[in-house]
Scaffold this motif. Structure first.
Motif, PDB file in Angstrom:
ATOM      1  N   GLU A 208       4.035  63.581  98.345  1.00 12.93           N
ATOM      2  CA  GLU A 208       4.396  63.453  96.827  1.00 12.93           C
ATOM      3  C   GLU A 208       5.808  62.012  97.203  1.00 12.93           C
ATOM      4  O   GLU A 208       5.736  60.799  95.777  1.00 12.93           O
ATOM      5  CB  GLU A 208       4.341  64.263  96.484  1.00 12.93           C
ATOM      6  N   HIS A 209       6.271  61.788  97.712  1.00  9.98           N
ATOM      7  CA  HIS A 209       7.754  61.052  98.106  1.00  9.98           C
ATOM      8  C   HIS A 209       6.887  60.152  98.691  1.00  9.98           C
ATOM      9  O   HIS A 209       7.825  58.662  97.724  1.00  9.98           O
ATOM     10  CB  HIS A 209       9.288  61.945  98.912  1.00  9.98           C
ATOM     11  N   ASN A 210       6.322  59.739  99.548  1.00 11.13           N
ATOM     12  CA  ASN A 210       5.897  58.789  99.619  1.00 11.13           C
ATOM     13  C   ASN A 210       5.810  57.395  98.882  1.00 11.13           C
ATOM     14  O   ASN A 210       5.705  56.518  98.672  1.00 11.13           O
ATOM     15  CB  ASN A 210       4.869  58.666 101.443  1.00 11.13           C
ATOM     16  N   TRP A 211       4.485  58.160  97.957  1.00 11.48           N
ATOM     17  CA  TRP A 211       3.255  57.149  97.352  1.00 11.48           C
ATOM     18  C   TRP A 211       4.631  56.887  96.378  1.00 11.48           C
ATOM     19  O   TRP A 211       4.042  56.285  95.769  1.00 11.48           O
ATOM     20  CB  TRP A 211       1.578  58.221  96.647  1.00 11.48           C
TER      21      TRP A 211
ATOM     22  N   GLU B  82       4.067  70.741 104.501  1.00 13.94           N
ATOM     23  CA  GLU B  82       4.788  69.379 104.620  1.00 13.94           C
ATOM     24  C   GLU B  82       4.658  67.989 104.247  1.00 13.94           C
ATOM     25  O   GLU B  82       4.622  67.287 103.928  1.00 13.94           O
ATOM     26  CB  GLU B  82       5.672  69.121 105.863  1.00 13.94           C
ATOM     27  N   GLN B  83       3.105  67.842 104.325  1.00 11.72           N
ATOM     28  CA  GLN B  83       2.514  66.600 104.155  1.00 11.72           C
ATOM     29  C   GLN B  83       2.097  66.564 102.682  1.00 11.72           C
ATOM     30  O   GLN B  83       1.866  65.669 102.207  1.00 11.72           O
ATOM     31  CB  GLN B  83       0.685  67.190 104.601  1.00 11.72           C
TER      32      GLN B  83
ATOM     33  N   LEU C 143       6.621  52.964  92.885  1.00 11.50           N
ATOM     34  CA  LEU C 143       7.889  52.750  92.416  1.00 11.50           C
ATOM     35  C   LEU C 143       7.620  50.803  92.790  1.00 11.50           C
ATOM     36  O   LEU C 143       8.005  50.001  92.119  1.00 11.50           O
ATOM     37  CB  LEU C 143       9.182  52.584  92.345  1.00 11.50           C
ATOM     38  N   MET C 144       7.626  50.396  94.254  1.00 16.84           N
ATOM     39  CA  MET C 144       7.991  49.086  94.454  1.00 16.84           C
ATOM     40  C   MET C 144       7.150  48.231  93.746  1.00 16.84           C
ATOM     41  O   MET C 144       7.205  47.513  93.278  1.00 16.84           O
ATOM     42  CB  MET C 144       8.146  49.251  95.871  1.00 16.84           C
ATOM     43  N   LEU C 145       5.767  48.526  94.242  1.00 12.99           N
ATOM     44  CA  LEU C 145       4.421  48.195  93.350  1.00 12.99           C
ATOM     45  C   LEU C 145       4.422  47.570  92.518  1.00 12.99           C
ATOM     46  O   LEU C 145       4.260  46.014  91.722  1.00 12.99           O
ATOM     47  CB  LEU C 145       3.187  48.254  94.276  1.00 12.99           C
ATOM     48  N   GLU C 146       4.626  48.141  91.526  1.00 17.38           N
ATOM     49  CA  GLU C 146       4.475  48.090  90.037  1.00 17.38           C
ATOM     50  C   GLU C 146       5.873  47.235  89.377  1.00 17.38           C
ATOM     51  O   GLU C 146       5.742  46.437  88.879  1.00 17.38           O
ATOM     52  CB  GLU C 146       4.437  49.772  88.659  1.00 17.38           C
ATOM     53  N   GLY C 147       7.136  47.970  90.134  1.00 16.11           N
ATOM     54  CA  GLY C 147       8.090  46.906  89.850  1.00 16.11           C
ATOM     55  C   GLY C 147       8.081  45.538  90.408  1.00 16.11           C
ATOM     56  O   GLY C 147       8.568  45.036  89.344  1.00 16.11           O
ATOM     57  N   ALA C 148       7.619  45.148  91.391  1.00 15.57           N
ATOM     58  CA  ALA C 148       7.521  44.076  92.225  1.00 15.57           C
ATOM     59  C   ALA C 148       6.054  43.195  90.892  1.00 15.57           C
ATOM     60  O   ALA C 148       6.295  42.128  90.510  1.00 15.57           O
ATOM     61  CB  ALA C 148       6.759  44.148  93.049  1.00 15.57           C
TER      62      ALA C 148
ATOM     63  N   GLY D 224      -2.511  58.179 105.053  1.00 16.94           N
ATOM     64  CA  GLY D 224      -2.521  58.600 104.552  1.00 16.94           C
ATOM     65  C   GLY D 224      -2.789  56.922 103.705  1.00 16.94           C
ATOM     66  O   GLY D 224      -3.602  56.926 102.220  1.00 16.94           O
ATOM     67  N   PHE D 225      -1.850  55.987 103.778  1.00 13.98           N
ATOM     68  CA  PHE D 225      -1.527  54.580 103.653  1.00 13.98           C
ATOM     69  C   PHE D 225      -3.065  53.417 103.097  1.00 13.98           C
ATOM     70  O   PHE D 225      -2.553  53.350 102.689  1.00 13.98           O
ATOM     71  CB  PHE D 225      -0.312  54.059 104.250  1.00 13.98           C
TER      72      PHE D 225
END
Length: 593
Positions: free
Chosen positions: A269-272, A263-264, A277-282, A223-224
């Motif tokens: 939902e949590h992974n993305w 489960e998928q 959050l990390m990419l936009e914040g960076a 998925g990534f």
């Protein structure tokens, strides 16, 4: 080692800023910009130059893909017209108007390069959506802003690419006008066509492939790479990789209820959400860190910042004025659409379909009776005709529900004000500005203008948007009551589906064995909680029965999701409840998938 330490610190800062921002009533990205500015001004801090390709290729595709997966598709389809106008026509008009402005205020600037700078400043940023969502504004406004921020990047980047090529041709001696307006339309059409095709193919393959992989970690790893799998081949073929990532995300988001396991879906939902959050914040943290470097470059080459700041303020004023004019027309047209006479026409069409279905004028005694009529392709009783009638009824019903949606959530001048003021600039503007060729005339000034507009719009509009929403009184308790009523109606539909499944003689456990008759009689028309003794056969049968009923309710939910009768948030809430219930039951049954 130093880079690793900096990365760790950045992650911690982003996480803390995101956690603290709601308590300060400030959007997280704005806090990160301020932190970046403060750290960047420290004398011992040296910010390395970041290749903008890392942002365009490494950050934007997953960011847009993540947002597209969560896009409310039903509402997006209903308002695709105004969203497309904001994403294409408004970007084009804004770029041209800004281009003429830059030609007037920057001596010697080429028209094509001026329009290129206008294209850099035209796309809005998705951070506005997160702010508006938190403020509780109408879901229709949120959908428009979200859809605009997903699609206008492609228009701006294709226009930027075309104008930079035209400017290079003018520098080489060719006429700049040869590239202005002539090459953009074909390039944009080809870019969107290729992106839609490849994005749809990648999204579909993603659904099919991941549905076959049971290993959760391997499934997540695949998925990534999906946004990059859509982006890279599209760019190689001259298309818009960002649009391809968006299309792949929409296809994945809409097909996940059918193809993915609970489960998928919960894992994705949590992974993305974390990646987003990390990419936009960076990016916003980097925006603040680079301020010192950009300022020093303009001080050295342009005797201060007055010129750049003045031009940036003028450009921001033009952006808001053009956007206000366009949104005013758009809101007026949408209000006319909601007040139009479409309902009467749809009712007339429905009556004609009913007449056709009743076989008006068809006498079974004529032409050999009913059997002959069924052999006649033009007969109302012919299967092909019946399918066409059912299809027409479905289209009329969908159009009627769309009209109900427009009338239930009309766009007024207050919503238009929010749409105008929420059009902030951000990630794409910063990244695109740094892609200007190094030998571009007045490059430092152009990059500073883009940076000043982006930071200025984020600070000015971002900090005042909550105040504006409160002043306009756009949030209403009635909206919450309507959402609860819709959710209750949807629950009734799913409960009916479960009751219907219990009366099916083919009802079976997951291993194919039938349920005990006394259990089905005991449960009856309600979903009873099973006994606490999970070791008993009766308890396991009850759990198995609930799993089968959940599957029946999920099938019904998929049927309802295509009709437009319920909103996307209500459908997703119901799906999340079913997923959580299924995971809990499977855990109690001791499944080890």
């Amino acid at each position: 080692m130093e880079a690793l330490v900096l990365a760790i610190l950045a992650v911690v800062v982003i996480a803390l800023a995101t956690a603290i921002a709601p308590k300060l009533n400030i959007a997280g990205p704005l806090v990160l910009v301020l932190i970046g500015v403060g750290v960047g001004l420290l004398p011992f801090v040296n910010v390395p130059e970041i290749d903008p390709e890392w942002i365009l290729v490494g950050v934007l595709p997953p960011l847009l893909y993540s947002a597209a997966v969560a896009l409310p598709a039903i509402e997006f389809r209903r308002d695709f017209g105004p969203i497309a106008g904001l994403s294409f026509l408004l970007v084009l008009v804004s770029s041209i108007v800004l281009g003429f402005f830059f030609v007037l205020v920057i001596p010697g600037l080429n028209l094509a390069l001026a329009v290129a700078l206008g294209a850099i400043l035209s796309p809005t940023d998705a951070v506005a959506t997160s702010i508006v969502k938190r403020l509780g504004v109408s879901g229709r406004v949120v959908t428009m802003l979200e859809g605009e921020s997903l699609l206008n990047d492609a228009t701006a980047l294709v226009l930027l690419r075309t104008m930079v090529a035209a400017a290079a041709a003018a520098t080489a001696g060719a006429a700049a006008e040869d590239g202005v307006g002539v090459g953009f339309i074909p390039a944009f059409a080809w870019g969107v066509l290729v992106a839609v095709v490849i994005g749809a193919i990648v999204g579909y393959l993603n659904l099919r492939l991941r549905s076959l992989i049971g290993h959760s970690a391997a499934n997540t790893a695949i998925g990534f790479v999906i946004p990059f799998a859509a982006y890279l081949p599209t760019e190689e073929l001259g298309g818009s990789g960002l649009v391809a990532a968006v299309v792949a995300g929409i296809v994945t988001g809409q097909g996940s209820a059918r193809w993915f396991t609970p489960e998928q879906r919960m894992s994705d939902e949590h992974n993305w959400r974390t990646i987003e959050l990390m990419l936009e914040g960076a990016v916003f943290l980097l925006m603040g860190l680079e301020l010192k470097q950009i300022v020093e470059g303009n001080v050295e080459n342009h005797d201060g910042l007055g010129t750049g700041i003045g031009i940036a303020l003028g450009a921001l004023a033009i952006i808001l004025a053009v956007r206000a004019a366009y949104v005013s027309v758009m809101v007026w047209l949408q209000s006319r659409r909601a007040r139009g006479k479409q309902r009467a026409r749809l009712e007339q069409i429905g009556e004609r379909i009913d007449e056709l279905a009743s076989g008006a004028g068809a006498d079974p005694q004529m032409s050999g009776g009913r059997r002959a009529l069924r052999r006649d392709p033009l007969s109302p009783d012919h299967p092909r005709t019946q399918r066409r009638i059912a299809s027409m009824r479905a289209r009329v019903a969908r159009a009627m529900r769309d009209l109900n949606y427009y009338q239930a959530s009309p766009l007024g001048w207050k919503h238009g004000v929010v749409i105008v003021w929420a059009g902030m600039r951000g990630v794409v503007t910063l990244a695109a500005a740094q892609t200007l060729p190094r030998d571009t005339l007045e490059r430092e000034l152009l990059v500073f203008i883009a940076f000043a507009v982006a930071v200025g719009s984020l600070m000015l509009q971002g900090f005042t948007l909550p105040w504006l929403v409160r002043v306009l009184h756009l949030t209403s308790p009635a909206d919450t009551l309507l959402e609860r009523a819709e959710q209750s109606e949807l629950d009734d539909e799913l409960r009916t589906a479960a009751v219907t499944a219990m009366t099916d003689p083919k009802l079976r456990r997951r291993d194919g064995n039938p349920f005990p008759d006394e259990l089905i009689e005991r449960v009856g028309s309600r979903l009873a909680d099973p006994p606490d003794d999970d070791a008993s056969t009766a308890a396991r049968d009850a759990l198995e029965l609930r799993l089968v009923l959940i599957e029946a309710m999920r099938r019904r939910l998929n049927e309802l999701s295509s009709g437009g009768e319920f909103s996307t948030p209500a459908l997703r809430h119901a799906l999340a409840e079913l997923d959580a219930d299924q995971l809990s039951l499977e855990l109690r049954l001791g499944d080890q998938d």
